[in-house]
Design a protein around this motif. Sequence first.
Motif, short mmCIF file in Angstrom:
data_model
loop_
_atom_site.label_atom_id
_atom_site.label_comp_id
_atom_site.label_asym_id
_atom_site.label_seq_id
_atom_site.Cartn_x
_atom_site.Cartn_y
_atom_site.Cartn_z
N ARG A 140 0.92 -1.15 0.10
CA ARG A 140 -0.10 0.01 0.12
C ARG A 140 0.62 1.22 0.02
O ARG A 140 0.73 2.08 -0.64
CB ARG A 140 -1.09 -0.02 1.20
N ASN A 141 1.85 1.28 0.65
CA ASN A 141 2.88 2.25 0.70
C ASN A 141 3.36 2.52 -0.59
O ASN A 141 3.68 3.83 -1.19
CB ASN A 141 3.98 2.15 1.66
N ALA A 142 3.89 1.63 -1.27
CA ALA A 142 4.53 1.68 -2.83
C ALA A 142 3.60 2.14 -3.60
O ALA A 142 3.84 3.11 -4.43
CB ALA A 142 4.89 0.26 -3.17
N ILE A 143 2.25 1.79 -3.34
CA ILE A 143 1.10 2.06 -4.52
C ILE A 143 1.00 3.43 -3.98
O ILE A 143 0.63 4.41 -5.21
CB ILE A 143 0.07 1.10 -4.28
N TYR A 144 0.75 4.09 -3.10
CA TYR A 144 0.61 5.66 -2.59
C TYR A 144 1.89 6.46 -3.14
O TYR A 144 1.55 7.43 -3.81
CB TYR A 144 0.85 5.63 -1.14
N HIS A 145 3.16 5.73 -3.14
CA HIS A 145 4.13 6.84 -3.90
C HIS A 145 4.08 6.73 -5.38
O HIS A 145 4.32 7.73 -6.10
CB HIS A 145 5.47 6.23 -3.44
N ALA A 146 3.60 5.48 -5.84
CA ALA A 146 3.29 5.37 -7.31
C ALA A 146 2.28 6.31 -7.76
O ALA A 146 2.32 7.27 -8.77
CB ALA A 146 3.11 4.02 -7.66
#
Length: 215
Positions: free
Chosen positions: A81-87
């Motif tokens: 979820r953190n990675a998706i947020y940054h993307a």
Amino acid sequence: MAVFWGVDSTVNANEEVLLCVQRNFGIPDFWGRYLSTVPNASEGLTKDELRFLRSKGIKVMPIYNDFNNPVGRQEGKVMARNAIYHARRLGIRKGTVIFANVERFHEADAEWLIGWVETFYTSSYRAGFYHDPMVGGFHSAYCEAVQKEEFVKNQAVLWSAKPEKGISTKRSKPKFNPKKPRCPGLVWAWQYGRDAKVCPIDTNLAEEKLFNLMH
């Protein structure tokens, strides 16, 4: 099968770094960059950097590395979820593969990998794993994850760090032949050269199916 040549770097890709790569190795087809800043590890990708690379005709391969202990399904989901947020924050296009940077010193487990893939499956991005298939815990964790949840082998794109052939120019790149796990996996990228001396980059190859899923 079309194969594309690229680099990855922990530093921002700017005019100076690109010029260094261009003069010494060739113009990359793609550039692997980290989604966020992690102290003593990586400088985070910026919107300006994205625009700069795309203006040069270079695709971007996003990597996420802001984790220390890739263990447990819930932890895998949170990191995804953190990675998706940054993307999303950076405007990475839908369908792009986001690679979790699972280093050889990480004691990854199957549940974390499942949590990462599971979360990406319901997002607008696709799960990937940068990994060492020979050293560290990734190999056995991945094969266990595939055994537990079949969707892992169909969804997760693998970026292999072995064998290490050494840095090369674009023109003298090796034939695409990464080390693969003993269980089924989509090994579509290979980091064949690490730590170039003249520029702060590693060298990579990617199959066309992954190249089409870059930003």
